[in-house]
Scaffold this motif. Structure first.
Motif, PDB file in Angstrom:
ATOM      1  N   CYS A  91       0.836  -1.199   0.000  1.00  0.00           N
ATOM      2  CA  CYS A  91       0.000   0.000   0.000  1.00  0.00           C
ATOM      3  C   CYS A  91       0.872   1.250   0.000  1.00  0.00           C
ATOM      4  CB  CYS A  91      -0.914  -0.007   1.221  1.00  0.00           C
ATOM      5  SG  CYS A  91      -2.047   1.403   1.247  1.00  0.00           S
ATOM      6  N   MET A  96       1.128  -1.468   4.160  1.00  0.00           N
ATOM      7  CA  MET A  96       0.413  -2.716   4.460  1.00  0.00           C
ATOM      8  C   MET A  96       0.367  -3.580   3.196  1.00  0.00           C
ATOM      9  SD  MET A  96      -1.211  -4.569   6.582  1.00  0.00           S
ATOM     10  CE  MET A  96      -2.473  -5.830   6.684  1.00  0.00           C
ATOM     11  N   TYR A 112      -5.931  -1.901   6.017  1.00  0.00           N
ATOM     12  CA  TYR A 112      -5.490  -1.112   7.168  1.00  0.00           C
ATOM     13  C   TYR A 112      -6.313   0.174   7.332  1.00  0.00           C
ATOM     14  CZ  TYR A 112      -1.699  -0.042  10.568  1.00  0.00           C
ATOM     15  OH  TYR A 112      -0.943   0.201  11.684  1.00  0.00           O
ATOM     16  N   HIS A 113      -6.361   1.041   6.278  1.00  0.00           N
ATOM     17  CA  HIS A 113      -7.150   2.279   6.367  1.00  0.00           C
ATOM     18  C   HIS A 113      -8.037   2.478   5.148  1.00  0.00           C
ATOM     19  CE1 HIS A 113      -3.166   2.776   8.386  1.00  0.00           C
ATOM     20  NE2 HIS A 113      -3.928   3.126   9.411  1.00  0.00           N
ATOM     21  N   TRP A 115      -7.598   2.599   1.890  1.00  0.00           N
ATOM     22  CA  TRP A 115      -7.313   3.223   0.602  1.00  0.00           C
ATOM     23  C   TRP A 115      -7.719   2.187  -0.456  1.00  0.00           C
ATOM     24  CZ3 TRP A 115      -2.282   6.557  -0.014  1.00  0.00           C
ATOM     25  CH2 TRP A 115      -2.262   7.557   0.974  1.00  0.00           C
TER      26      TRP A 115
HETATM   27  S1  FES Z   1      -1.590   1.245   4.966  1.00  0.00           S
HETATM   28 FE1  FES Z   1      -3.005   0.974   3.388  1.00  0.00          FE
HETATM   29  S2  FES Z   1      -4.504   2.406   3.839  1.00  0.00           S
HETATM   30 FE2  FES Z   1      -3.085   2.696   5.414  1.00  0.00          FE
END
Ligand code: FES
Ligand SMILES: [Fe+2]
Length: 377
Positions: A91, A96, A112-113, A115
């Protein structure tokens, strides 16, 4: 490169540069040294085309799978345009890994967040980023790597300046044409975690010298060691032919396609497309050993059993597929005894480069190629 590594490579070159009748294997350190392993990763697996999968695994837009090549996390994805791409699986936010678990989806979403990327790697959405000044989604696309589908097999090249794969494999492409491997289906897939150097398996796969000792009941009666031979190749691959005993017709499980040549019905051939794509081409099917190399003494082995739908259009196909799977596992269990024994032996304080039989020409050819790549600046 350190001076010690340069000396070791030169020692290896001297062992394998001689003609087969005078040659030895590479010294044991080539199989055990973390320094050689690092050099292989950089000079071989980051520079050459590496086979990662088969197009039949990802038939529809959004289908994907994860694989590491030379430690680089990749996601192989089929796009809406039908193209197969090798995208970075890291990512662009905070690294991630992407694509773990999701087998098919119209987008690639970071766990993870969240995206969210399109199937071509462009960043479509990044939640709660409106206060990040100058944040530009266009700068956050997933990098992609060179990717080619050859005979249905998906290859990746990380180098950034790869010469096309197809040209290098032209003579092999001609030999493979009658099998229509790009139309084959996966009729079995078997995974093994292996605790030995990847070249131990390459060496084992590319000689039939061991048939009478390791496979006295499974292979030797039909494919005797003594009549196997290395068929010199015109490109970056090695070929081992295993004629059926007495040059008789072998007994296929399924139905070979009509254009399969006579020789392939009277034996089978195995290939190593360098560095590490091991395939056995039988008259009615293809068995591919895919290696995902994780360290100097470990790799994940995935054995793919592939067959053309016209070949498996026979009564009792499911029973035959099951039988092929069982037989493949049984043969690998026999080979594993040798591979694990060799791995232990390689660490002996008195192990040295071993002399080769005339039946081990495909190992010799591969090792000459390896050393040339390892020494190439
Ligand atoms: S690490 Fe992928 S959205 Fe934060
Ligand atoms: Fe074997």
């Amino acid at each position: 490169m350190t001076a010690a590594l340069e000396n070791l490579l030169e020692e290896g070159r001297r062992a394998v540069v001689r003609p087969l009748a005078e040659a030895s294997t590479l010294p044991p350190a080539f199989y055990t040294s973390p320094e050689v392993f690092e050099r292989e990763q950089e000079a071989i697996f980051r520079r050459n085309w590496v086979s990662v999968g088969h197009a039949a695994e990802i038939p529809k837009a959004g289908d994907r799978f994860r694989i590491d090549v030379a430690g680089e996390p990749l996601m192989i994805v089929r796009g809406k345009d039908g193209e197969v791409r090798a995208l970075s699986a890291v990512c662009r936010h905070r690294w991630m890994l992407l694509g773990e678990g999701a087998e098919s989806s119209g987008t690639i979403s970071c766990p993870y967040h969240k995206w969210t990327y399109a199937l071509d790697g462009s960043l479509m959405a990044a939640p709660l980023m409106e206060q990040a000044e100058g944040f530009d989604r266009a700068e956050c696309a997933l990098p992609s790597f060179a990717c080619e589908v050859w005979n249905g097999f998906i290859f990746v090249n990380l180098s950034g300046d790869a010469a096309p794969l197809t040209g290098q494999l032209q003579p092999l492409a001609e030999e493979f044409t009658p099998w229509k491997m790009d139309e084959m289906e996966i009729v079995g897939r078997i995974e093994f975690d292996q605790a030995y150097n990847w070249k131990v398996l390459v060496d084992n796969f590319m000689e039939a010298y061991h048939h009478f000792a390791i496979h006295p009941e499974t292979f030797e009666p039909n494919y005797p060691a003594a009549i196997s031979f290395h068929d010199p190749a015109e490109g970056p691959y090695a070929v081992l032919r295993m004629p059926h005993k007495g040059n008789e017709l072998s007994h296929p499980l399924f139905k070979p396609l009509d254009d399969i040549p006579e020789r392939a019905r009277r034996g089978f051939s195995v290939f190593n497309i360098y560095p590490s794509m091991l395939i056995a081409v039988l008259s009615d099917s293809v068995i591919w050993y895919r290696m995902e190399i994780a360290g100097v003494d470990r790799f994940k082995l995935t054995v793919y059993l592939l067959a053309h739908p016209a070949s498996t259009d026979v009564p009792d196909a499911e029973t035959l597929k099951h039988f092929l799977r069982e037989a493949t596992v049984a043969v690998h269990m026999e080979d594993l005894i040798a591979c694990e024994g060799v791995q232990k032996g390689l660490h002996s304080g008195v192990a040295q480069a071993g002399r080769l039989s005339h039946l081990e020409g495909a190992i010799h050819a591969h090792q000459r190629w390896l050393i040339a790549e390892l020494q190439r600046p």
